[in-house]
Write a protein that holds these residues in place. Structure first.
Motif, mmCIF file in Angstrom:
data_model
loop_
_atom_site.group_PDB
_atom_site.id
_atom_site.type_symbol
_atom_site.label_atom_id
_atom_site.label_comp_id
_atom_site.label_asym_id
_atom_site.label_seq_id
_atom_site.Cartn_x
_atom_site.Cartn_y
_atom_site.Cartn_z
ATOM 1 N N ASN A 117 0.898 -0.999 -0.120
ATOM 2 C CA ASN A 117 -0.041 0.148 0.016
ATOM 3 C C ASN A 117 0.832 1.185 0.183
ATOM 4 O OD1 ASN A 117 0.682 -0.441 2.790
ATOM 5 N ND2 ASN A 117 -1.109 -1.553 3.042
ATOM 6 N N SER A 150 -1.266 -1.934 7.408
ATOM 7 C CA SER A 150 0.511 -1.955 7.964
ATOM 8 C C SER A 150 0.376 -0.951 8.964
ATOM 9 C CB SER A 150 1.339 -1.626 6.793
ATOM 10 O OG SER A 150 1.104 -2.485 5.647
ATOM 11 N N MET A 151 -0.719 -0.307 9.627
ATOM 12 C CA MET A 151 -0.565 0.370 10.887
ATOM 13 C C MET A 151 -0.192 -0.432 11.736
ATOM 14 S SD MET A 151 -3.733 3.008 10.136
ATOM 15 C CE MET A 151 -5.155 2.324 8.978
ATOM 16 N N THR A 170 -2.399 9.460 6.401
ATOM 17 C CA THR A 170 -2.313 8.721 7.584
ATOM 18 C C THR A 170 -1.628 9.602 8.655
ATOM 19 O OG1 THR A 170 -2.179 6.613 6.398
ATOM 20 C CG2 THR A 170 -1.696 6.515 8.696
ATOM 21 N N GLY A 182 2.687 5.999 6.559
ATOM 22 C CA GLY A 182 3.747 5.531 5.667
ATOM 23 C C GLY A 182 3.289 4.298 4.778
ATOM 24 N N GLY A 183 2.149 3.795 4.645
ATOM 25 C CA GLY A 183 1.948 2.603 3.973
ATOM 26 C C GLY A 183 2.484 1.477 4.404
ATOM 27 N N GLY A 236 -6.154 6.527 4.032
ATOM 28 C CA GLY A 236 -5.738 5.672 2.751
ATOM 29 C C GLY A 236 -4.483 6.560 2.082
HETATM 30 O O1 DON Z 1 -3.789 0.744 6.353
HETATM 31 C C1 DON Z 1 -2.599 1.004 5.680
HETATM 32 O O2 DON Z 1 -1.734 0.259 5.985
HETATM 33 C C2 DON Z 1 -2.751 1.959 4.638
HETATM 34 N N1 DON Z 1 -3.859 2.135 3.848
HETATM 35 C C3 DON Z 1 -2.297 3.279 5.339
HETATM 36 C C4 DON Z 1 -1.879 4.282 4.299
HETATM 37 C C5 DON Z 1 -0.829 5.162 4.692
HETATM 38 O O3 DON Z 1 -0.336 4.907 5.697
HETATM 39 C C6 DON Z 1 -0.383 6.049 3.649
HETATM 40 N N2 DON Z 1 0.650 6.998 4.273
HETATM 41 N N3 DON Z 1 1.459 7.569 4.368
#
Ligand code: DON
Length: 571
Positions: free
Chosen positions: A386, A456-457, A391, A477-478, A411
């Motif tokens: 992702n 990934s949170m 976030t 940070g995805g 997202g």
């Molecule tokens: O749930 C997740 O892991 C991702 N959708 C979070 C997205 C995200 O952290 C984007 N960030 N900087």
């Protein structure tokens, strides 16, 4: 009041320049959030005698307003709540894990992200519009945590955000930059009206932005509770926006919203050296992956490696490869798939994974481990990723010793780009694997009606072995979140850096692909050595938003990521 991290000029610390400086401590309570208005709202609530959860709610409502690109009531979150427990002799504390992750509407099926020719809709296209929108979970989750741990009335927690929405706030450099670079935002009528001038230019830095629609929405939720969002006219408007949009419309019904349920999950805690590391279980992969990385490096004495040295980066990258191989293969929504959590965290299993690491040679792509004795996996491997940019992470401690570590998201930046009643709707369903099967075998993270997409949170809480609160940390940070949090834990615990130093330490990680090093930092100088060890190296921007609090003998030490616009404040 002390504050750190406010608009710090963006100079990353030199890798060898860390001096374990004494950070300023506050004694009573502290908040760390991605925006000064949000941090101030949280501190105001703590000063009125509010709990950590109360402050987190006030922060979140303000973030919905001032960081509309990152999180808000149109999205979801994971929250860990720490409470000292004087009666319990065994652990001395209780940690609650709240899951407010979005769910797929009932109309969703495995073909959600396929076009009419059966081809995957490209990422750049599917991240905007109706198909990515999950049923928002944030408000129901916050309401539940408030029932358990709130002290001030629910309605009071909305007042700072409502007031600021009516008065207006100044568009920050980050908000301006993200409006400028977004290709989709101006194609969505409500967002175009809100984020651009009449001439169609992105709102400039310093522009006073009011959000009266959001003020009215928050006012209703403040007065009537979360159900008004899930059952009334707001729910109707959300369903309409998703179903009627010009870009990738999808079917969401009011009944999807009315049916949303937050979940209490069992917190995952593992011993790591002299500490306990506690994280969020699935449907996020964060807690398991961070724990695996730490257990895999545990046999190596990191306190003897210089901060950010080749050895340290090499070993953490190898551990990242192994953890991501398992993550991609085994982790999905536990209400839909059996995740072998005990197997993935079994110390013997992780010792065997650790033993596959060589100190002087990088491994090729890691394969998932064999956990057949825990659960036979019928799933196909899944490269799911992702993407970063939005976030937010919130850390709070109150004067009774309660702590909140909460990662919250809509997202990608501005989520689906669909704006309803002053807030953005998420695009979290794009965290599902877009192609559901490989050779007839389903992927663990394929789309199903009602399912939560893998996240990934990684909201994290560190305690001592006897249960005392030591640290709260997390990041956006995805899928890089996992590496950001692991780096910061090692920096704070093994290298004893201050919270600020550990956060500012240049980011490095491996997601079972290339070893990524943060661009513009001294890490670039060790790239040739890593290549010699066999790493494929990629130097790129790694914009974390790590926000943490460390509990020291004399008080609390906060850290806000200099890569973002956050602030740590307390009394
Ligand atoms: O749930 C997740 O892991 C991702 N959708 C979070 C997205 C995200 O952290 C984007 N960030 N900087």
């Amino acid at each position: 009041m002390i504050r750190t991290g406010v608009f710090i000029t963006f100079t990353l610390l030199a890798l060898n320049g860390f001096g374990h400086a004494n950070a300023t401590l506050v004694k009573k309570h502290m908040v760390v959030a991605a925006n000064p208005h949000a941090a101030k709202a949280g501190l105001t609530i703590l000063r009125e005698g509010g709990s950590a959860v109360d402050a987190a709610i006030a922060i979140q409502m303000t973030l919905t307003l001032v960081e509309p690109q990152s999180s808000g009531i149109g999205g979801g979150a994971f929250m860990l709540h720490y409470r000292p427990d004087k009666e319990s002799k065994s652990k001395g504390h209780i940690i609650d894990a709240y899951d407010g992750r979005e769910t797929a509407p009932r109309s969703a099926n495995k073909d959600l992200f396929l076009d009419r020719h059966g081809k995957k809709i490209p990422w750049k296209k599917r991240k905007a519009g109706g198909k990515g929108v999950g049923v928002p979970g944030l408000l129901r989750m916050l309401e539940l945590s408030h029932k358990h741990h709130g002290k001030l009335p629910w309605s009071r927690l909305f007042e700072p955000a409502i007031k600021l929405a009516r008065k207006g706030f100044s568009v920050s450099p980050r908000l301006n930059a993200l409006i400028k670079r977004d290709r989709h935002l101006k194609n969505f009528p409500q967002s175009r009206k809100f984020f651009f001038t009449k001439e169609g230019k992105p709102l400039p830095i310093g522009y006073r932005l009011k959000n009266i629609e959001l003020a009215n929405t928050l006012q209703e939720i403040a007065k009537k509770g979360a159900s008004i969002f899930y059952t009334g006219a707001i729910a109707r408007d959300i369903a309409k926006a998703v179903s009627n949009t010009h870009h990738l419309p999808a079917k969401m019904k009011i009944s999807d919203l009315a049916g949303y349920q937050p979940k209490m999950r069992g917190v995952l805690c593992i011993p790591y050296r002299q500490w306990n590391i506690c994280g969020m279980p699935p449907p996020t992969s964060g807690g398991i992956a961070v724990a695996q990385i730490l257990k895999i490096i545990e046999p190596f004495d990191f306190s003897r490696f210089p901060v950010g040295s080749v050895q340290a980066v090499h070993l953490l990258a190898e551990a990242g490869k192994l953890a991501f191989a398992d993550r991609n293969h085994y982790i999905g929504d536990p209400d839909y798939v059996t995740v072998p959590v005990a197997g993935l965290l079994d110390p013997k299993y992780l010792a065997s994974r650790s033993a596959t690491i060589s100190a002087d040679k990088a491994m090729d792509k890691a394969k998932p481990g064999n956990l057949a004795h825990y659960a036979q996996s019928k799933f196909a491997p899944d490269e799911g990723d992702n993407r970063p940019i939005s976030t937010s992470h919130i850390s709070v401690v109150d004067s009774s010793g309660n702590g909140v570590s909460m990662t919250t998201s809509i997202g990608t930046a501005f989520g689906s780009r669909l704006m309803v009643r002053g807030f953005m709707l998420n695009d979290e369903l794009t965290d599902f694997a877009p192609i559901s099967h490989v050779n007839g075998r389903p992927k663990v993270n394929c789309v199903e009606a009602g399912k939560r997409p893998r996240s990934s949170m990684s909201p994290t809480i560190v305690t001592s072995k006897d249960g005392k609160l030591l640290m709260l940390i997390g990041s956006p940070g995805g899928s890089s979140i996992i590496g950001y949090v692991a780096k910061t834990l090692v920096a704070a615990l093994d290298w004893n850096l201050t919270m600020e130093e550990a956060i500012a330490l240049p980011n490095f990680l491996n997601k079972n692909r290339k070893t990524e090093l943060e661009k513009g930092t001294n890490l670039e100088t060790i790239a040739p050595k890593l290549i010699e060890l066999g790493h494929q190296v990629r130097i790129r921007k790694k914009v974390s938003g790590l926000h943490g609090i460390r509990v020291r003998a004399g008080g609390f030490e906060g850290g806000a990521d200099p890569r973002r616009e956050g602030q740590a404040i307390g009394d």
